[in-house]
Scaffold this motif. Structure first.
Motif, PDB file in Angstrom:
ATOM      1  N   SER A   1      39.741  41.198  39.733  1.00 17.82           N
ATOM      2  CA  SER A   1      40.009  42.031  38.558  1.00 17.82           C
ATOM      3  C   SER A   1      38.900  41.840  37.529  1.00 17.82           C
TER       4      SER A   1
ATOM      5  N   ASN B   1      46.389  44.441  35.470  1.00 17.55           N
ATOM      6  CA  ASN B   1      46.492  43.524  36.605  1.00 17.55           C
ATOM      7  C   ASN B   1      46.281  42.075  36.180  1.00 17.55           C
TER       8      ASN B   1
ATOM      9  N   ALA C   1      44.234  43.722  43.174  1.00 18.24           N
ATOM     10  CA  ALA C   1      45.650  44.109  43.200  1.00 18.24           C
ATOM     11  C   ALA C   1      46.305  43.698  44.522  1.00 18.24           C
TER      12      ALA C   1
END
Length: 152
Positions: A64, A80, A49
């Motif tokens: 992610s 995300n 993030a």
């Protein structure tokens, strides 16, 4: 007792001094967390993030995905990845990621909002409204939701 307190002070000062770089900014904090806790999906997700916020989409995607490899239902990770895909103009992939997020995290207001943005961007205003109404139902204080609904 004074010597004992002074010794404790010196120890804690030394610990703080050694770790100060890890707290310099949000990116260094999560880099340190991910490095020292490679088994922790939360640390990987949040590092991803931070890279997204810095517009480093390649690393945002990598971290992610690392989070999802550790925990396939890591909350916010698919959202995300959807944001990364949207930033790259990969709307089909973004939609898939938002829907994956909502399949196991149906009360996540940001995923509903982001899916609404995607629908709005492609001109599907009916589904955009549905997603934004759900966002509002879940969190009437969600930033920008009232304006989004009024734009339809």
């Amino acid at each position: 007792y004074l010597k004992l307190w002074f010794l404790a002070f010196l120890i804690f000062f030394g610990i703080t001094f050694v770790h100060q770089d890890a707290f310099a900014n949000r990116l260094s904090f999560w880099q340190n967390a991910a490095l020292n806790s490679p088994h922790l999906a939360l640390a990987q997700r949040n590092l991803g993030a931070m890279y997204y916020l810095d517009k480093n989409y390649d690393l945002a995607e990598i971290y992610s995905e690392k989070a999802l490899a550790l925990n396939p239902k890591e909350e916010m990770a698919h959202n995300n990845l959807g944001l990364v895909a949207m930033a790259r103009g990969q709307l089909g992939k973004a939609k898939e990621e938002y829907l994956k997020e909502l399949s196991f995290n149906p009360y996540y207001d940001s995923a509903h909002y982001n899916l609404g943005l995607l629908y709005y961007q492609i001109g599907d205003f009916v589904n955009a409204r549905k997603q934004w109404e759900e966002t509002y139902r879940l969190n009437p204080n969600y930033g920008g939701i009232v304006e989004a609904l009024l734009s339809l």
